[in-house]
Design a protein around this motif. Structure first.
Motif, PDB file in Angstrom:
ATOM      1  N   GLU A  18      -5.497  -5.774  -9.182  1.00  0.00           N
ATOM      2  CA  GLU A  18      -6.040  -5.746 -10.541  1.00  0.00           C
ATOM      3  C   GLU A  18      -6.352  -7.157 -11.028  1.00  0.00           C
ATOM      4  O   GLU A  18      -7.382  -7.395 -11.669  1.00  0.00           O
ATOM      5  N   LYS A  19      -5.503  -8.104 -10.684  1.00  0.00           N
ATOM      6  CA  LYS A  19      -5.684  -9.477 -11.129  1.00  0.00           C
ATOM      7  C   LYS A  19      -6.911 -10.147 -10.506  1.00  0.00           C
ATOM      8  O   LYS A  19      -7.474 -11.076 -11.086  1.00  0.00           O
ATOM      9  N   THR A  20      -7.313  -9.679  -9.321  1.00  0.00           N
ATOM     10  CA  THR A  20      -8.495 -10.280  -8.692  1.00  0.00           C
ATOM     11  C   THR A  20      -9.774  -9.934  -9.436  1.00  0.00           C
ATOM     12  O   THR A  20     -10.771 -10.637  -9.330  1.00  0.00           O
ATOM     13  N   ASP A  21      -9.770  -8.809 -10.111  1.00  0.00           N
ATOM     14  CA  ASP A  21     -10.945  -8.287 -10.817  1.00  0.00           C
ATOM     15  C   ASP A  21     -12.084  -7.935  -9.856  1.00  0.00           C
ATOM     16  O   ASP A  21     -13.225  -7.777 -10.273  1.00  0.00           O
ATOM     17  N   ASP A  22     -11.765  -7.815  -8.573  1.00  0.00           N
ATOM     18  CA  ASP A  22     -12.787  -7.513  -7.567  1.00  0.00           C
ATOM     19  C   ASP A  22     -12.519  -6.209  -6.818  1.00  0.00           C
ATOM     20  O   ASP A  22     -13.285  -5.833  -5.931  1.00  0.00           O
ATOM     21  N   ALA A  23     -11.417  -5.553  -7.132  1.00  0.00           N
ATOM     22  CA  ALA A  23     -11.054  -4.314  -6.449  1.00  0.00           C
ATOM     23  C   ALA A  23     -11.263  -3.120  -7.364  1.00  0.00           C
ATOM     24  O   ALA A  23     -11.327  -3.253  -8.592  1.00  0.00           O
TER      25      ALA A  23
END
Length: 260
Positions: A18-23
């Motif tokens: 979630e923190k990556t904002d890429d998944a």
């Protein structure tokens, strides 16, 4: 307890994604998916990560999203899509990374959503679009006759000195054919059958057969003895061609004489 640690680790991976904002989605599989009832101290983490378009390579080439959860002691890229990993606290896992459009071609057992991006609404993705070829057969005749010929060919190879090949034909191929129709021969206890392998959880699913299978798997030095035990089982389960049975027993005697 390790069971709790496994589930907690998977949840932590979801938070990291979630923190990556890429998944887009974290899908738990197997005993950390829809089969939590069989989760035990010897289970591991099996999961899929669904990522945003064009970002698959980022998640495969950089494992920071895992390292930020817990340090990795080992990682092995075993396919183009993913890894086998070991965290330094002993938790083992296998995972693959896909983009949404790839999922239509992937064979897997239905999974459990561990985490998803609020914008992602394709919840059908938790189940495969393609049906895996069945590892079970519904014809006793075909599977048992395949096993019978496996025994014959295996003993021929043993007699000419190809012991390892013989062992594989008898203790692998022949037994695999028996396992493919075991549900037609023995009473099965319903306990998480695996769509990819009949040997999984056999001891709980077929306890009666499990008590005798060791005699069919006596190893490299006792190939003919293993073959005869399998033959005995087949004869009790199905009317076999007696000419083939006689040939198999004749070859077994020859193999035994070679060892004297």
């Amino acid at each position: 307890m390790k069971k709790n640690l496994l589930l907690e680790r998977l949840n932590q991976i979801g938070t990291s994604l979630e923190k990556t904002d890429d998944a887009l989605l974290l899908l738990g599989l197997g005993s950390v998916g829809n089969e939590i009832g069989r989760l035990d101290e010897y289970s591991d983490l099996d999961f899929f990560v669904i990522v945003k378009p064009t970002l698959k390579t980022r998640f495969i080439d950089q494992l920071d999203w895992l390292e930020s959860v817990h340090p990795l002691a080992y990682s092995f890229k075993n396919t183009k899509d993913g890894y086998k990993i070991l965290f330094d606290d002993g938790i083992y896992g296998e995972f693959a990374v896909f983009e949404e459009e790839e999922m239509g071609e992937i064979l897997f057992s239905p999974g459990r959503i561990v985490w998803k991006d609020p914008s992602f609404n394709n919840l059908e993705i938790v189940s495969p679009l393609r049906e895996a070829p069945s590892v079970r057969q519904e014809s006793l005749s075909f599977a048992i006759n395949e096993a019978l010929t496996n025994l014959y060919v295996g003993l021929c190879r043993y007699a000419r000195g190809e012991k390892l090949s013989a062992m594989k034909f008898i203790q692998n191929h022949a037994l695999d054919n028996v396992l493919s129709v075991l549900h037609l021969i023995e009473k099965e206890v319903e306990y998480y059958p695996d769509i990819f392998g009949n040997e999984r959880r056999l001891e709980k699913r077929f306890p009666g057969f499990a008590g005798m299978v060791g005699e069919m798997l006596q190893g490299y030095q006792r190939v003919s003895e293993s073959a005869l035990k399998i033959l005995d089982y087949l004869e009790a389960a199905y009317p076999l061609n007696q000419n083939m049975c006689k040939e198999i027993r004749r070859l077994a005697v020859i193999c035994d004489q070679l060892e004297e």
